[in-house]
Design a protein around this motif. Structure first.
Motif: not given
Length: 461
Positions: A399-400, A431-433, A438-439, A444-449
């Motif tokens: 999930r994003l 966030a790449v869930v 995710a607790r 979490a890996e993040l994709l910047d805008l």
């Protein structure tokens, strides 16, 4: 990186909520593939997983491409393209492009000895007799100084020949006879920028592959460039599909506003593309066929029509023209019906879902690595942050989730359903869930805008 603070008033909400899931996601979370609850509380076992027996039919969702693999496939597809020839671009138009040739100095920098400060150019030991005529930047080379002589000088001006040092204005004073005295020790060569201090003519300043940031443009200008040799921007045609879309006014009579038409072009430009056309085609299969086969763009981006409904024409038309499907569905929510196809030898089509946040997911999953690689831009360094709150996951898909960055953590935002833009409009990143969720405090890996990271994309070039 430095995270930005949460917006005042929390316009998007900060708590995840199951209400934000689409119907399929919500049902999947309830079922969890472990049985269902019948009326009265009686539970029945779940059926065997599809595909588990020799005669079982494959589950379509498991034919979808895993999210990381889909991104890698998009980048790999771009690497197989025959690159367009480099272009010569004026400095004012080069922001955001990638250098296709090394940036070599065309002159020494500085190209002559210059004063680093306002003050006096002095020769020999003091005190000094001050010359009446001062030295200003942009003027011809001044006459040499003789020992015991000084001349007023401005920052950036050419230092007179035989100058010993530059005495800063605050470190000198004149007596009643007009002679200059130093209030501090004068060191030979102080506050003089000697010719070639930064580079010599022919030195490589930057290698090919460097992104043309504002600072790079400034360096190029200082080194004598009027134009840069760069990788051309990939050209993108945007095709907006759907009879239900309005281009102005408020939603009415079963019609909704087109959010993707205004959103996609600037977002694509922020990803390094040149948007060559934005066309609204409705749900006409013939119009879509004509637009795809007539496009000369490097990439075609469609919105909607990627599923299997009665007016979802993208798959049939791709089959009709003999396109090669590289990605047909991705294990990601929102946006799983996205696709990537090779329509011609050097042309690709990215099919985005019609729901706005699902389309954003498709942009960052397939369009971003494809366009970045076509433009020869460097891949962003991956990074993670802990989530402040729980982020609901999908049982089997990535999930994003839109997040804001606050301090050293990421805060999942509310309003993150496939058709919603309220969350992403307030977000700094996605966030790449992983499947299952995710607790709190989990990394979490993040994709910047592109505009939130304060990088080149903020210029929307």
């Amino acid at each position: 990186m430095t995270a930005r603070s949460v917006r005042a008033g929390d316009p998007a909400g900060l708590a995840e909520d199951a209400d934000d899931l689409d119907v399929e996601e919500a049902l999947a979370l309830v079922r969890e593939d472990n049985g269902t609850t019948q009326p009265g509380g009686r539970r029945t076992p779940a059926p065997p997983p599809r595909g588990s027996g020799p005669a079982a039919e494959p589950d379509p969702r498991h034919r979808a491409t895993p999210w990381p693999e889909a991104r890698a496939t998009a980048a790999r597809a771009a690497r197989a393209v025959t690159r367009r020839a480099p272009v010569s671009v004026r400095l004012g138009d080069a922001l955001g492009l990638t250098l296709a040739a090394p940036l070599d100095a065309l002159t020494d920098l500085p190209s002559f000895d210059t004063s680093a400060m306002d003050g006096w150019a002095v020769a020999g030991p003091g005190p000094w007799a001050v010359r009446e005529e001062g030295v200003l930047a942009g003027h011809a080379e001044p006459a040499p100084l003789t020992d015991g002589e000084a001349a007023r000088i401005a920052t950036g001006a050419r230092v007179p020949p035989d100058t010993t040092a530059v005495l800063r204005s605050e470190h000198g004073q004149t007596d009643e006879k007009g002679r200059l005295h130093a209030t501090r020790e004068v060191v030979h060569g102080q506050d003089i920028r000697p010719r070639g201090q930064e580079c010599r003519s022919g030195d490589q300043l930057l290698p090919p592959g460097t992104l043309a940031t504002p600072a790079v443009l400034g360096l190029a200008a200082a080194a004598g460039y009027d134009t840069l040799t760069a990788v051309p921007r990939p050209r993108v045609d945007v095709l907006v599909l759907g009879d239900e879309l309005l281009t102005e006014g408020t939603p009415r009579d079963g019609l909704i506003r087109d959010a993707l038409g205004p959103m996609l072009p600037p977002w694509l430009r922020a990803l390094g593309a040149e948007v060559t056309a934005v066309r609204r085609l409705g749900d006409s299969a013939q119009a879509l066929y004509k637009a795809i086969t007539g496009s000369t763009a490097d990439v075609i981006v469609t919105t909607g029509g990627t599923a299997a409904g009665p007016v979802d024409h993208v798959h049939p038309i791709l089959g009709r023209i003999g396109a090669e499907l590289l990605v047909d569905g991705v294990k990601v929510r929102p946006g799983h019906p996205m696709l990537l196809a090779r329509t011609k030898e050097n042309q690709h089509l990215v099919g985005l879902p019609g729901n706005p946040l699902a389309a954003v997911s498709g942009l960052l999953t397939l369009a971003e690595p494809l366009l970045r690689t076509l433009a020869a831009r460097p891949a962003p360094e991956p990074y993670t942050l802990p989530l402040r709150d729980e982020a609901h996951g999908h049982p089997y898909d990535t999930r994003l989730v839109p997040v804001v960055l606050h301090g050293d953590c990421a805060i999942p935002l509310h309003y993150n359903g496939p058709a919603m833009l309220r969350g992403i409009a307030a977000a700094d990143a996605l966030a790449v869930v992983p499947p299952g969720g995710a607790r709190p405090e989990q990394e979490a890996e993040l994709l910047d805008l592109p505009w939130a990271s304060a990088g080149i994309g903020v210029c929307f070039t």
